[in-house]
Design an enzyme around this catalytic site. Structure first.
Site, short mmCIF file in Angstrom:
data_model
loop_
_atom_site.label_atom_id
_atom_site.label_comp_id
_atom_site.label_asym_id
_atom_site.label_seq_id
_atom_site.Cartn_x
_atom_site.Cartn_y
_atom_site.Cartn_z
N GLY A 89 -6.66 34.96 3.07
CA GLY A 89 -5.91 35.53 4.26
C GLY A 89 -4.59 35.91 4.35
O GLY A 89 -4.03 36.00 3.36
N GLN A 90 -4.12 36.16 5.45
CA GLN A 90 -2.67 36.81 5.58
C GLN A 90 -1.69 35.81 4.77
O GLN A 90 -0.82 36.34 3.99
CB GLN A 90 -2.27 37.01 6.94
CG GLN A 90 -1.09 38.11 7.10
CD GLN A 90 -0.54 37.66 8.20
OE1 GLN A 90 -0.67 37.10 9.14
NE2 GLN A 90 0.54 38.62 8.56
N TYR A 149 -8.15 29.48 20.85
CA TYR A 149 -7.00 29.23 19.68
C TYR A 149 -5.97 28.46 20.18
O TYR A 149 -5.74 27.35 19.30
CB TYR A 149 -6.40 30.87 19.40
CG TYR A 149 -5.57 30.83 18.35
CD1 TYR A 149 -6.08 30.66 17.04
CD2 TYR A 149 -4.36 30.96 18.61
CE1 TYR A 149 -5.13 30.86 15.68
CE2 TYR A 149 -3.13 31.06 17.50
CZ TYR A 149 -3.66 31.09 16.36
OH TYR A 149 -2.79 30.94 15.04
N LYS A 159 -5.27 24.67 18.27
CA LYS A 159 -3.89 24.40 17.94
C LYS A 159 -3.61 23.15 18.35
O LYS A 159 -3.12 22.11 17.76
CB LYS A 159 -2.94 25.46 17.85
CG LYS A 159 -3.32 26.86 17.02
CD LYS A 159 -3.32 26.28 15.47
CE LYS A 159 -3.61 27.62 14.76
NZ LYS A 159 -3.89 27.19 13.36
N GLY A 200 -8.53 29.22 2.77
CA GLY A 200 -8.31 30.47 3.25
C GLY A 200 -7.42 31.20 2.48
O GLY A 200 -6.36 31.85 3.10
N ASP A 221 -11.88 30.22 -0.77
CA ASP A 221 -11.90 31.01 0.44
C ASP A 221 -13.54 31.48 0.64
O ASP A 221 -14.29 31.24 -0.29
CB ASP A 221 -11.30 32.67 0.20
CG ASP A 221 -11.10 33.21 1.61
OD1 ASP A 221 -9.88 33.23 2.06
OD2 ASP A 221 -12.09 33.73 2.06
N ILE A 222 -13.86 31.68 1.84
CA ILE A 222 -15.56 31.93 1.95
C ILE A 222 -15.93 33.44 1.50
O ILE A 222 -16.80 33.47 1.11
CB ILE A 222 -15.55 31.81 3.60
CG1 ILE A 222 -17.09 31.79 3.89
CG2 ILE A 222 -15.10 32.97 4.15
CD1 ILE A 222 -17.31 31.24 5.11
N ARG A 223 -14.63 34.20 1.26
CA ARG A 223 -15.00 35.29 0.54
C ARG A 223 -14.79 35.22 -0.91
O ARG A 223 -13.52 34.92 -1.37
CB ARG A 223 -14.07 36.64 1.35
CG ARG A 223 -14.56 36.65 2.80
CD ARG A 223 -13.53 37.25 3.27
NE ARG A 223 -11.87 36.72 3.48
CZ ARG A 223 -10.99 37.34 3.83
NH1 ARG A 223 -11.08 38.48 4.37
NH2 ARG A 223 -10.06 36.68 3.87
N1 SER Z 1 -0.14 35.21 14.87
C1 SER Z 1 -1.39 34.49 15.55
C2 SER Z 1 -1.98 35.14 16.48
O1 SER Z 1 -1.68 36.25 16.87
C3 SER Z 1 -0.36 33.43 16.14
O2 SER Z 1 -0.52 32.37 15.64
O3 SER Z 1 -3.14 34.90 16.61
#
Ligand code: SER
Length: 314
Positions: A11-12, A140, A144, A8, A34-36
């Site tokens: 990503g951010q 999500y 986690k 990743g 990364d996948i991209r």
């Molecule tokens: N920043 C993340 C989200 O908003 C939280 O881990 O999904």
């Protein structure tokens, strides 16, 4: 930690973490994946296209570069995961178990982020303890919590040196977050510079923990370099830099842009997610076990974000 594979990486978190790791450990010792695909990334250092749902590919890349550490960041964030829960399960859990397996087979140190999303509506909302009730109501969050447990399992069962943090909302100006609930706290700065105004999809008075990216990157490196024998928790440590609601960002921005206007148009899906998360979390275990501390409060972060975004988009 001498040779590190990052998933990743575009990503951010990844796009800044790779730069930071390369500045510490050397360009050739950080393998960005990364996948991209990206021609630009290939010029900066080792880069491979990797889909984390393909275990064999993760294994081949880790083995060919002879890495000793994997930092697994590839995942879907909370709001996207709510839109396609089954896909989120496959990517978030499939990617995690695949990279953990590779870490087990090749004896690698392992980092993956958990999140404030690992908490739910029945978790104590204020000063949320390190060890507490975790019954999240989002896909999500389910990913986690399961991920935290799986990482602990790989440590207990196979001795894989797994470590993680529960990140709050991360604020940064390099790569945009995608599909998160806390993304408003990034968007507000871009709109402040461009429009002098922002319409928040999160309601006034909704507190969530937040952190500026430099603190998040420092935390990752510090945790990974920490003495293993001092870690009682591992997966995953609460860390935070501030608890803030939309008006707190507006007030901090007004110090630089007095005419800034904040208005609200609440998105029920993301608001529901935000309401299920803590208002503020307690990071004392991370402070005690590996010396976590943050350097940016909301005002210092705001000054830096506004300056950097103004430079970036001019
Ligand atoms: N920043 C993340 C989200 O908003 C939280 O881990 O999904």
């Amino acid at each position: 930690m001498k040779k590190i594979l990052v998933t990743g990486a575009r990503g951010q978190i990844g796009s800044e973490l790779v730069t930071k790791l390369r500045s510490i450990y050397g360009d050739i010792n950080v393998i960005a994946t990364d996948i991209r695909s990206s021609e630009e990334e290939k010029e900066k250092g080792p880069f491979e296209v990797v889909d984390v749902t393909e275990e064999k590919r993760v294994f081949e890349v880790a083995k060919s570069y002879q890495v000793d550490t994997v930092m697994h960041l590839a995942a879907l964030l909370s709001a996207t995961a709510e839109k396609m829960p089954r896909v989120a399960w496959d990517i978030n859990m499939g990617g995690l178990v695949n990279t953990l397996e590779v870490a087990r087979e090749l004896n690698l140190q392992f980092f993956t982020p958990s999140s404030i999303g690992a908490f739910g509506p029945t978790t104590p909302k204020e000063n949320t303890p390190q060890d507490t009730l975790q019954r999240p109501t989002t896909m999500y969050g389910v990913n986690k919590v399961a991920g935290e447990l799986l990482c602990d399992y790989y440590y207990e069962r196979y001795g894989v040196d797994t470590r993680g943090v529960r990140f709050p909302g991360l604020i940064s100006y390099v790569a945009p977050p995608g599909g998160g609930t806390t993304d408003y706290a990034v968007e507000i700065y871009y709109e402040a510079i461009k429009e002098r105004a922002y319409t928040s999809y999160i309601a006034e008075g909704t507190y969530m923990d937040m952190m500026y990216m430099p603190d998040a990157l420092d935390a990752i490196v510090q945790l990974m370099e920490a003495d293993s024998s001092k870690l009682k928790h591992r997966n995953a440590f609460n860390i935070t830099a501030m608890s803030a609601e939309p008006m707190d960002f507006a007030k901090a921005i007004e110090k630089h842009i007095p005419e800034f206007k904040l208005s609200f148009d609440v998105d029920p899906v993301r608001q529901k997610i935000a309401d299920s998360w803590p208002n503020s979390i307690d990071s004392s275990a991370a402070e005690a076990e590996w010396g976590f501390k943050s350097n940016y409060d909301i005002n210092r972060m705001t000054a830096d974000m506004l300056e950097k975004i103004a430079e970036k988009i001019k």
